[in-house]
Design a protein around this motif. Structure first.
Motif, PDB file in Angstrom:
ATOM      1  N   ASP A  13       0.829  -1.209   0.000  1.00 58.78           N
ATOM      2  CA  ASP A  13       0.000   0.000   0.000  1.00 58.78           C
ATOM      3  C   ASP A  13       0.863   1.259   0.000  1.00 58.78           C
ATOM      4  N   ASP A  14       1.976   1.222   0.736  1.00 62.41           N
ATOM      5  CA  ASP A  14       2.874   2.370   0.799  1.00 62.41           C
ATOM      6  C   ASP A  14       3.484   2.648  -0.579  1.00 62.41           C
ATOM      7  N   GLU A  28       2.209   1.815  -3.466  1.00 63.23           N
ATOM      8  CA  GLU A  28       1.151   2.285  -4.357  1.00 63.23           C
ATOM      9  C   GLU A  28       0.894   3.776  -4.140  1.00 63.23           C
ATOM     10  N   ARG A  29       0.926   4.211  -2.880  1.00 60.39           N
ATOM     11  CA  ARG A  29       0.759   5.638  -2.590  1.00 60.39           C
ATOM     12  C   ARG A  29       1.921   6.437  -3.179  1.00 60.39           C
ATOM     13  N   GLU A  30       3.130   5.870  -3.100  1.00 62.84           N
ATOM     14  CA  GLU A  30       4.304   6.536  -3.668  1.00 62.84           C
ATOM     15  C   GLU A  30       4.145   6.712  -5.181  1.00 62.84           C
ATOM     16  N   ASN A  45       1.666   9.463  -5.939  1.00 62.82           N
ATOM     17  CA  ASN A  45       2.282  10.782  -5.744  1.00 62.82           C
ATOM     18  C   ASN A  45       3.213  11.128  -6.899  1.00 62.82           C
TER      19      ASN A  45
END
Length: 205
Positions: A90-91, A93-95, A98
């Motif tokens: 999930d981290d 994917e957020r990166e 962004n």
């Protein structure tokens, strides 16, 4: 760049005509010229093209580097995502999201930057041509100077372009109608055709 030039030329002509007409009490004498043609004969025209190309290339290279980094991380996530811990996945994917937003913002800023660069380079040259036309009109008794692009018919000796070129230090006999190299490309349209798309790896079993 040529669209920018044409826009600035129209604005310049609307101001220039009034100025020449209002400051002359002589019998009407009409001359005509082509501001775009004159600009293309000036050394500054080639310099403008060169600087815009350099600036555009720098922006494109930066954007390509950002896109390459995005694709590398996306490929790594697609490959290793199924075996990653959900929190880690999930981290990442957020990166990626962004990074995608950052790329899109850079495209917008790059386009604005190139447009501002065009304006900063073209405006001083248009002002220089403006003054030369006014000087030629005053020295030769012209009460009006119009664009030959709107001229349907007129005497050959009404063309003041050679006089303006001489005033600007250019030999009219060496002038050509050759167009300069294409204007610097827009970084927003010369980058990879597809926009970054986030893919969600298969969930870990």
């Amino acid at each position: 760049m040529m669209n920018k030039i044409k826009t600035l030329v129209v604005a310049f002509l609307l101001i220039g005509f009034t100025s020449v007409a209002q400051t002359s009490n002589q019998p009407i004498k009409i001359g005509y010229t082509n501001v775009e043609y004159i600009l293309l004969q000036l050394p500054e025209s080639r310099q403008i093209e060169s600087e815009l190309k350099t600036h555009s290339t720098q922006l494109e290279n930066q954007l390509k580097a950002k896109y390459s980094e995005y694709e590398t991380k996306l490929a790594a996530l697609e490959k290793g995502g199924p075996t990653m811990d959900k929190v880690v996945r999930d981290d990442k994917e957020r990166e990626l999201m962004n990074m995608q937003n950052s790329i899109q913002e850079f495209q917008r800023n790059a386009q604005a930057s190139l447009q501002q660069k065009e304006k900063s380079l073209v405006d001083p040259v248009i002002t220089k041509i403006d003054q030369a036309i006014k000087d030629v009109a005053k020295e030769n008794g012209y009460t009006w100077v119009i664009s030959n692009q709107a001229l349907l018919s007129g005497p050959e000796d009404g063309d003041i372009s050679p006089l303006v070129l001489r005033k600007l230090g250019v030999d009219p006999s060496k002038a050509t109608a050759e167009q300069p190299a294409p204007a610097a490309t827009n970084p927003n349209t010369t980058t990879p055709a597809k926009a970054p798309v986030k893919t969600t790896p298969a969930k870990k079993k």
